[in-house]
Every structure is written in structure tokens, then in C-alpha cells.
Design a protein around this motif. Sequence first.
Motif, PDB file in Angstrom:
ATOM      1  N   GLU A   1      13.846 -60.215  -3.567  1.00 54.20           N
ATOM      2  CA  GLU A   1      13.754 -58.905  -4.211  1.00 54.20           C
ATOM      3  C   GLU A   1      14.609 -57.856  -3.514  1.00 54.20           C
ATOM      4  O   GLU A   1      14.960 -56.839  -4.108  1.00 54.20           O
ATOM      5  CB  GLU A   1      12.278 -58.469  -4.143  1.00 54.20           C
ATOM      6  N   ASN A   2      14.929 -58.098  -2.255  1.00 58.00           N
ATOM      7  CA  ASN A   2      15.649 -57.110  -1.449  1.00 58.00           C
ATOM      8  C   ASN A   2      16.925 -57.682  -0.840  1.00 58.00           C
ATOM      9  O   ASN A   2      17.063 -57.778   0.379  1.00 58.00           O
ATOM     10  CB  ASN A   2      14.725 -56.604  -0.325  1.00 58.00           C
ATOM     11  N   PRO A   3      17.886 -58.077  -1.688  1.00 55.30           N
ATOM     12  CA  PRO A   3      19.103 -58.716  -1.182  1.00 55.30           C
ATOM     13  C   PRO A   3      20.031 -57.718  -0.501  1.00 55.30           C
ATOM     14  O   PRO A   3      20.084 -56.548  -0.899  1.00 55.30           O
ATOM     15  CB  PRO A   3      19.762 -59.261  -2.460  1.00 55.30           C
ATOM     16  N   GLU A   4      20.730 -58.190   0.520  1.00 49.96           N
ATOM     17  CA  GLU A   4      21.706 -57.350   1.221  1.00 49.96           C
ATOM     18  C   GLU A   4      22.977 -58.169   1.438  1.00 49.96           C
ATOM     19  O   GLU A   4      22.918 -59.356   1.724  1.00 49.96           O
ATOM     20  CB  GLU A   4      21.129 -56.874   2.553  1.00 49.96           C
ATOM     21  N   ILE A   5      24.112 -57.484   1.290  1.00 44.27           N
ATOM     22  CA  ILE A   5      25.404 -58.170   1.274  1.00 44.27           C
ATOM     23  C   ILE A   5      26.103 -58.109   2.642  1.00 44.27           C
ATOM     24  O   ILE A   5      25.963 -57.131   3.374  1.00 44.27           O
ATOM     25  CB  ILE A   5      26.264 -57.559   0.141  1.00 44.27           C
ATOM     26  N   LEU A   6      26.848 -59.165   2.939  1.00 39.31           N
ATOM     27  CA  LEU A   6      27.702 -59.264   4.141  1.00 39.31           C
ATOM     28  C   LEU A   6      26.972 -58.839   5.418  1.00 39.31           C
ATOM     29  O   LEU A   6      25.942 -59.412   5.743  1.00 39.31           O
ATOM     30  CB  LEU A   6      28.988 -58.459   3.926  1.00 39.31           C
ATOM     31  N   PHE A   7      27.523 -57.842   6.136  1.00 37.65           N
ATOM     32  CA  PHE A   7      26.913 -57.435   7.407  1.00 37.65           C
ATOM     33  C   PHE A   7      25.812 -56.395   7.205  1.00 37.65           C
ATOM     34  O   PHE A   7      25.208 -55.933   8.166  1.00 37.65           O
ATOM     35  CB  PHE A   7      27.989 -56.887   8.353  1.00 37.65           C
ATOM     36  N   GLU A   8      25.566 -56.033   5.930  1.00 38.94           N
ATOM     37  CA  GLU A   8      24.597 -54.961   5.645  1.00 38.94           C
ATOM     38  C   GLU A   8      23.152 -55.462   5.593  1.00 38.94           C
ATOM     39  O   GLU A   8      22.316 -54.890   4.896  1.00 38.94           O
ATOM     40  CB  GLU A   8      24.957 -54.284   4.311  1.00 38.94           C
ATOM     41  N   THR A   9      22.863 -56.528   6.310  1.00 39.31           N
ATOM     42  CA  THR A   9      21.521 -57.126   6.238  1.00 39.31           C
ATOM     43  C   THR A   9      20.520 -56.406   7.148  1.00 39.31           C
ATOM     44  O   THR A   9      19.763 -57.043   7.881  1.00 39.31           O
ATOM     45  CB  THR A   9      21.575 -58.622   6.633  1.00 39.31           C
TER      46      THR A   9
ATOM     47  N   ALA B   1      20.351 -70.283  10.193  1.00 40.24           N
ATOM     48  CA  ALA B   1      20.193 -69.942   8.775  1.00 40.24           C
ATOM     49  C   ALA B   1      21.066 -68.735   8.475  1.00 40.24           C
ATOM     50  O   ALA B   1      21.371 -67.935   9.371  1.00 40.24           O
ATOM     51  CB  ALA B   1      18.738 -69.615   8.467  1.00 40.24           C
ATOM     52  N   ASP B   2      21.476 -68.584   7.209  1.00 34.41           N
ATOM     53  CA  ASP B   2      22.240 -67.401   6.803  1.00 34.41           C
ATOM     54  C   ASP B   2      21.329 -66.470   6.007  1.00 34.41           C
ATOM     55  O   ASP B   2      20.386 -66.902   5.352  1.00 34.41           O
ATOM     56  CB  ASP B   2      23.499 -67.792   6.020  1.00 34.41           C
ATOM     57  N   MET B   3      21.618 -65.166   6.059  1.00 31.66           N
ATOM     58  CA  MET B   3      20.701 -64.157   5.496  1.00 31.66           C
ATOM     59  C   MET B   3      21.299 -63.343   4.360  1.00 31.66           C
ATOM     60  O   MET B   3      20.579 -62.581   3.717  1.00 31.66           O
ATOM     61  CB  MET B   3      20.305 -63.145   6.587  1.00 31.66           C
ATOM     62  N   ASP B   4      22.614 -63.446   4.121  1.00 29.24           N
ATOM     63  CA  ASP B   4      23.261 -62.503   3.199  1.00 29.24           C
ATOM     64  C   ASP B   4      23.212 -62.929   1.738  1.00 29.24           C
ATOM     65  O   ASP B   4      23.115 -64.112   1.418  1.00 29.24           O
ATOM     66  CB  ASP B   4      24.709 -62.255   3.629  1.00 29.24           C
ATOM     67  N   ALA B   5      23.305 -61.929   0.857  1.00 33.15           N
ATOM     68  CA  ALA B   5      23.306 -62.137  -0.594  1.00 33.15           C
ATOM     69  C   ALA B   5      24.724 -61.947  -1.131  1.00 33.15           C
ATOM     70  O   ALA B   5      25.673 -61.770  -0.367  1.00 33.15           O
ATOM     71  CB  ALA B   5      22.344 -61.150  -1.236  1.00 33.15           C
ATOM     72  N   LEU B   6      24.844 -61.979  -2.462  1.00 35.85           N
ATOM     73  CA  LEU B   6      26.162 -61.894  -3.105  1.00 35.85           C
ATOM     74  C   LEU B   6      26.254 -60.668  -4.020  1.00 35.85           C
ATOM     75  O   LEU B   6      25.245 -60.220  -4.562  1.00 35.85           O
ATOM     76  CB  LEU B   6      26.393 -63.147  -3.951  1.00 35.85           C
ATOM     77  N   PRO B   7      27.467 -60.173  -4.236  1.00 37.73           N
ATOM     78  CA  PRO B   7      27.641 -59.043  -5.165  1.00 37.73           C
ATOM     79  C   PRO B   7      27.627 -59.510  -6.622  1.00 37.73           C
ATOM     80  O   PRO B   7      28.648 -59.528  -7.288  1.00 37.73           O
ATOM     81  CB  PRO B   7      29.008 -58.466  -4.760  1.00 37.73           C
ATOM     82  N   ILE B   8      26.458 -59.914  -7.092  1.00 32.58           N
ATOM     83  CA  ILE B   8      26.284 -60.454  -8.443  1.00 32.58           C
ATOM     84  C   ILE B   8      25.117 -59.711  -9.098  1.00 32.58           C
ATOM     85  O   ILE B   8      24.126 -59.401  -8.425  1.00 32.58           O
ATOM     86  CB  ILE B   8      25.966 -61.979  -8.376  1.00 32.58           C
TER      87      ILE B   8
END
Length: 386
Positions: A23-31, A78-85
Motif C-alpha cells: 500500500e505504501n510503495p517507494e521508488i529507488l532510494f526514496e524508501t 532483500a530489495d525494498m523499492d517499488a516501480l514508477p507504474i
Amino acid sequence: MPIKNRLAEMQEEITAWRRDLHENPEILFETHRTSALVAEKLKEFGCDEIVTGLGRTGVVGVIKGKTNTSGKVLGLRADMDALPILEATGLDYASKTPGAMHACGHDGHTAMLLGAAKYLAETRNFDGTAVVIFQPAEEGGGGGKEMCDDGMMERFGIQEVYGMHNWPGMPVGSFGIRSGAFFAATDQFEIKVVGRGGHAAKPQQTIDPIVAASQVVTALQSIASRNADPVEQVVVSVTSFESSSTAFNVIPAHVTLRGTIRTMSKESRALAEERLKAIVPSAAAAFGAKAEIEWLPGYPAMVNTLEQTEFAAEVAKSVSGDCVEAAITMGGEDFAYMLEERPGAYILVGNGDSADVHNPEYNFNDEAIPAGCSWWAEIVEKRMPA
Ligand SMILES: [Zn+2]
Ligand SMILES: [Zn+2]
């Protein structure tokens, strides 16, 4: 199926974390929110040390086993980032941030590693140290590289590294892995073909960059078909062909080409770069045009080491009964940088019959959680037996 009972019990809790992350995705280094949440959970679990701010927004937690006679230290990432979609799932826990979406399942990866961390901190049934690594910016930002550049491997004495990605199309909770080159190096290029613009009816007065750039596009195909060893995987894709004019009756002054090259070894990667740099100016010059090349190095090929891959596959078999040999993928993976620094293995866990990753309809399958978490826990307990 020897899923750990304690982890099966925790599935509901881990699913709740996963859906909150979704519900709370964040992109690239903005996590920022994600990293803070991860750090808070690790503290709550009683990790022995928690370090934030590695690779800008990366988080690391240290969990010591009951004993440490082995002196072994394993890194679990693990990776934490989302995508600009823009999400199109219609889920009741769909992204609250328009234009950002967990479309690669990193919400699931983060939740599963948190679940394993909770279990490991609770049980400590191993002889050595487990280091849980949560990285930002896997999707093109090189967050894993930045964590390595910040000295993570040395600081925590990490000796081996393990990673996991969910995989649509594989049965839920099943595993797949391969030794050697697994994911591709993902270099990119931008080429500006410069001619001389003019009236479309008077081509003799121009140097037509459209014709020259078209020859460049065609000539680049010879890298994969004529230069690379046919048994090596090399992909050259020109993905954008953009001129400086949109008119029907103007020959533009220049054309910009963009694209990507995917390779599986250092040798073919160097060969592709060298050939591109030789072919482009010559092909353009044959038509009187000039070419400027910008080479944009991407992630290196991700290479699993044999011993760790065999071990990871054995653990996967013990968790879900089987582990298939996965096919090579020409996609890229930032975990490549960690595998350049330490031996280790990256495994795929089945996401079932879902939409593919990076699709606006994709969703991580929560049914994969017990298998994913059990694999993490068993990697630690079997590699560093108490
Ligand atoms: Zn992705
Ligand atoms: Zn991913």
C-alpha cells in the motif's frame, strides 16, 4: 513439506506486513518509510545490531547465533523499492501513491526476510552470524552497489551472500536456480547521428541523418549475429529512434537512438561495447553523417557460484520437495554487485500463475511466504549448524 511450523504460524503476520508495504510503495532510494519500518521491526525482534543509512537508505540487521565457534557470517539480502507504474490490480490494499507500485514483488521479498529475521532472532538455532540486508534502488539505481561501496561486506565480515526473487509462472512456493551466469549485464547506449537538415524535396542539399541512423540500427544487429560466439547470449536492442523534427516535409538535422545490450560474460560484454563503438561512426560516416556515442554501463552479469548454488538448491529441495534448474534470463539484477564481492547464490521462488513482474496487474503471492521464509531460515541453520 517441511515448512517450519513457527514460520507457518507467522504467515498471517508476515502477510499483513507485506500488504502494508504494498500500500505504501517507494521508488529507488526514496524508501524512507520502508527503511524506517524495517529498522523498527528489526529492533523489536531483538537484533544484536541495526545499521541504517548504508547505500543511502539501506538497512542491515545482525543476528548472532547461540554460539559462534564457526566464525561464519552469512549475508541474506532483500530489495525494498517499488516501480514508477500506475497500479491496476484493484486490490483493497493497492498503492495509495499514484504512479508508484510494488510491481516486482519487493514488498514480498522485504516481508519474507523480515519474517526470517524474526524467527532467527527468536530461535538463534545456529553457530555463527546472520546479517540481514535490505537494499533500496534495485530497479535501476544500483542500491546494492552503493551498499557495497559503503563497505558493507568488510564492516560485517560477510563471507557468503544469498538472494531470492519471486517468479511468476513457476508453481507457488517451488524453487528454481542455476549455477554460473544467471542474469545479464544491462548496459545502455545513446547515439546521436548528426547530419544536415533541409527540405525533404531537396535531399541533395542535406546529409540525411534518418538514412544514416537506419544503417546504424541495421549494422548494430551484426554484433549479436556476426561478432559474438553463437553459443553466448548477446542481445542488442535499439529501443528508441527519435528525430529533431516531426514534420512530413523536413529532413531533420539529427537523430537520437537509444537502446540496451545484454550479455552474460565479461568477455562478451567488452566485445559488444568495442564493436558498437567501431560500427556506429563508420556506418554513419558512410552516409556523410557524424555520430556521438554515450555508453551507459549498467549492472554486471549476475553469477552464482557453484558450491553455494548446490547448497541453496539442496535447502530448497528440503523445503518444497523440488528445485528445478532455472533458465538464463536476459533481465538484470543489482544483486550482481554483491556476488562480485562474495560467493553466493540467488534463487527464484514460484509466484504461481500471476501477471508478470513490471505489469500493472501483477501482485506478489502471499502463499509463497512460508516456503520463502523457510528457505531463508534453513540457509542459516544448515550452513551454520548449531
Ligand atoms: Zn523488477
Ligand atoms: Zn525485482
